[in-house]
Enzyme design. Structure first.
Site, PDB file in Angstrom:
ATOM      1  N   HIS A 104      -5.707 -32.954  17.702  1.00 25.16           N
ATOM      2  CA  HIS A 104      -4.589 -33.791  18.145  1.00 25.16           C
ATOM      3  C   HIS A 104      -3.449 -32.934  18.669  1.00 25.16           C
ATOM      4  CE1 HIS A 104      -6.568 -37.336  16.506  1.00 25.16           C
ATOM      5  NE2 HIS A 104      -7.031 -36.496  15.595  1.00 25.16           N
ATOM      6  N   GLY A 128      -4.937  -1.589   4.887  1.00 20.98           N
ATOM      7  CA  GLY A 128      -4.147  -2.742   4.428  1.00 20.98           C
ATOM      8  C   GLY A 128      -4.846  -4.062   4.710  1.00 20.98           C
ATOM      9  N   ARG A 129      -5.382  -4.228   5.913  1.00 23.28           N
ATOM     10  CA  ARG A 129      -5.986  -5.519   6.282  1.00 23.28           C
ATOM     11  C   ARG A 129      -7.375  -5.705   5.691  1.00 23.28           C
ATOM     12  NH1 ARG A 129      -4.840  -2.156  10.311  1.00 23.28           N
ATOM     13  NH2 ARG A 129      -6.471  -1.270  11.613  1.00 23.28           N
ATOM     14  N   GLU A 148      10.444  -4.709   4.540  1.00 27.41           N
ATOM     15  CA  GLU A 148      10.489  -6.125   4.157  1.00 27.41           C
ATOM     16  C   GLU A 148      10.203  -6.285   2.663  1.00 27.41           C
ATOM     17  OE1 GLU A 148       8.807  -4.875   6.740  1.00 27.41           O
ATOM     18  OE2 GLU A 148       8.728  -6.263   8.433  1.00 27.41           O
ATOM     19  N   LYS A 196       9.187  -0.650  14.423  1.00 24.22           N
ATOM     20  CA  LYS A 196       9.804  -0.297  13.130  1.00 24.22           C
ATOM     21  C   LYS A 196      10.902   0.742  13.348  1.00 24.22           C
ATOM     22  CE  LYS A 196       5.777  -0.849  10.073  1.00 24.22           C
ATOM     23  NZ  LYS A 196       4.833  -0.161   9.201  1.00 24.22           N
ATOM     24  N   GLU A 242      -5.069  -6.259  14.759  1.00 20.51           N
ATOM     25  CA  GLU A 242      -4.519  -4.954  14.343  1.00 20.51           C
ATOM     26  C   GLU A 242      -5.629  -3.899  14.374  1.00 20.51           C
ATOM     27  OE1 GLU A 242      -2.674  -3.879  10.308  1.00 20.51           O
ATOM     28  OE2 GLU A 242      -0.896  -4.470  11.416  1.00 20.51           O
ATOM     29  N   LYS A 265       0.834  -1.206   0.000  1.00 20.98           N
ATOM     30  CA  LYS A 265       0.000   0.000   0.000  1.00 20.98           C
ATOM     31  C   LYS A 265       0.870   1.258   0.000  1.00 20.98           C
ATOM     32  CE  LYS A 265      -3.497   2.430   2.654  1.00 20.98           C
ATOM     33  NZ  LYS A 265      -4.417   2.463   3.781  1.00 20.98           N
TER      34      LYS A 265
END
Ligand code: F6P
Length: 540
Positions: A378, A261-262, A207, A507, A347, A201
């Site tokens: 399990h 973004g999400r 990253e 950050k 978030e 965005k």
């Protein structure tokens, strides 16, 4: 008003807390009918939670006191409800198929939304057909999407969820700055056959920028600098920054600052999904989201799935005091849904101040975690059944699988899903445990010794979301249901669900620590632990 609604709920809880879910089911044979809601085939069953019709009334009063409807309408109307960033919140416009305008600052955004969708469709069709070819004129067989957070989790989740509709090139996702991620991904691929999509965005995320540079070197190193233009595309709101990276204008797909973004899988961030499943299926996904939007916007609160789902979440988090919720898809292709929902929910609602800036006085969003069933059974279900904490569970399950030849396996999956929520609800008493051991022929001493370990307290709440089949339309409805549920909870918390300042400090400190790790700055300016770890990890 709001405080009174909370107090009424607390008093109601005190009055009803000793009622076991078993008793509630025994007392009301209509419980499933009363405490479930449907939108066509999509079913939300909340009857296995400790609520009654009275609880729902009180929860609806809470929603009214918190002005949920007015807040919802403000979102759909494009008001700047993301107050700390001064932005509208309009991911719903991306899937608006009503033909009606959506206004932001007096401008209808729909023509632009539709234009990007058209360009994405033409590009996806071109890649799928081979008309948009690699530098050597051959077809792209593989697509690598480089992005993180909302620029990764949605497309990853949807690509896996819609695997039966995947008839385009193979999809790969790289998110982590850990070089292992991109190295392992590219090692399997031929640069000549690979298209890289850089999805960010902001187009500043370290990253993504680092991985994009690595991918660029990989393409240019193998095919020459001229091939880069043919092998890259990008998705962003920062069109100038994308152009500066050297991506051709016709390969850049934009979106807008009013898409969080999400919440962006519906935008051009969904391009890899569209390439995988084709534009038509992607539009069906959007249509599913739109169907849920219309329901959320217009259905009375008492029949409104996102509202009811949100209120049950608030009941568990606030009134019952449960700090977590588990997402348990009995649908292997929803394996990445818990991770996707972790960002969407945590978030959005992991906040500690009200919209106006004052400290909250009640807990906000819970911890969200989960894994698909039956695998989770399990692993961690032991704690869900017999641990000392209660974790409300959310089961997701389809009536039909996509593998008719394996229908017997689907039946086994369904039986397991229903068995788990039944066991959590009912439990097993000491008497029942003893009776079972007696039947097995154990001695009275052995029974005394073993029986307590075999007791299940039950009374553990769960919600089940059931649907006919996990197709693109249904996935769209499910994701929009969760988005609006997060919205309802945030509206009652009175927090801003659309900013994420909590990611900033880490950050900033990473930027400050990089020179330390690179040996260009002294470690000592940091605290003793951080400095000690830096020295250990760098061998200095
Ligand atoms: O660090 C958090 C975050 O800002 C998320 O909200 C976002 O989805 C992710 O980073 C990626 O951001 P971008 O798409 O700008 O690269």
């Amino acid at each position: 008003m709001l405080e009174k609604a909370w107090a009424d709920l607390a008093a109601h809880r005190t009055r009803t807390v000793s009622q076991h879910l078993r008793e509630l089911f025994a007392a009301d044979t209509n419980r499933f009918q009363t405490l479930s809601a449907r939108l066509e085939d999509l079913l939300l069953d909340y009857s296995k939670t400790a609520v009654t019709a009275e609880t729902i009334e009180l929860l609806l009063a809470l929603a009214e006191a918190a002005d949920v409807e007015a807040k919802r309408d403000a979102m759909f109307a494009g008001e700047p409800i993301n107050t700390t960033e001064g932005r509208a919140v309009l991911h719903t416009a991306l899937r608006n198929q009503s033909g009606k305008p959506v206004m932001v600052d007096g401008v209808d955004v729909m023509p632009e939304v539709n234009a990007v969708l058209e360009r994405m469709s033409a590009f996806a069709d071109g890649i799928r057909s081979g008309k948009i070819a690699a530098a050597d004129g051959g077809r792209f067989t593989d697509v690598v999407n480089i992005g993180i957070g909302g620029s990764d989790l949605g497309p990853v989740m949807a690509t896996l969820a819609l695997a039966p509709y995947h008839d385009g090139p193979r999809l790969h996702y790289v998110s982590n700055v850990d070089g292992a991620h991109i190295a392992d991904t590219l090692a399997k691929l031929d640069p000549a056959r690979t298209l890289v999509i850089v999805a960010s965005k902001t187009f500043t995320t370290i990253e993504t920028m680092t991985n994009a540079a690595t991918a660029r070197r990989w393409i240019a190193g193998a095919l020459g600098e001229d091939a880069v233009a043919r092998h890259f595309a990008a998705v962003s709101t920062a069109l100038d920054k994308v152009a500066a990276f050297g991506i051709q204008p016709d390969r850049i797909f934009g979106f807008w600052d009013w898409v969080g973004g999400r919440y962006s899988v519906w935008s051009a961030i969904g391009l890899p999904v569209m390439i995988a499943i084709g534009p038509e299926n992607f539009r069906a996904f959007l249509a599913g989201g739109h169907a849920m939007d219309e329901h959320f916007r217009t259905a009375p609160l008492a029949q409104n799935l996102p509202v009811l789902f949100g209120l049950i979440g608030l009941w568990h988090r606030e009134t019952c005091g449960y700090p977590a919720r588990a997402v348990l898809p009995y649908d292997q292709r929803l394996a990445r849904l818990p991770a996707y929902l972790q960002q969407l929910d945590m978030e959005s609602n992991g906040k500690r101040v009200h919209k106006a800036g004052g400290a909250v006085t009640r807990p906000t969003g819970p911890l969200v975690w989960g894994e698909p069933g039956t695998n989770g059974q399990h692993a961690f279900f032991q704690l869900l059944h017999q641990g000392t904490d209660i974790v409300p569970c959310e089961f997701l399950v389809a009536a039909e699988g996509h593998e008719p030849e394996l229908a017997h396996q689907h039946r086994l999956l369904l039986a397991n899903c229903l068995a788990q929520s039944e066991a959590m609800m009912k439990g097993r008493t000491l008497e029942e445990a003893k009776a079972q051991l007696t039947k097995q022929g154990l001695s009275p001493e052995a029974i005394e010794q073993l029986a307590p370990h075999k007791v299940f307290p039950g009374n553990r709440p769960s919600v089940t979301i059931a649907y006919r089949k996990l197709d693109p339309f249904t996935l769209g409805r499910l994701i929009a249901l969760y988005e609006h549920r997060v919205f309802v909870e945030a509206a009652v918390f009175d927090i801003n669900a659309f900013d994420q300042w909590g990611v900033e400090l880490g950050k900033e400190l990473a930027t400050a620590l990089l020179p330390v790790i690179e040996g260009k700055a002294p470690a000592e300016v940091h605290d003793a632990s951080t400095a000690g770890l830096a020295r250990y990890l760098t061998g200095r």
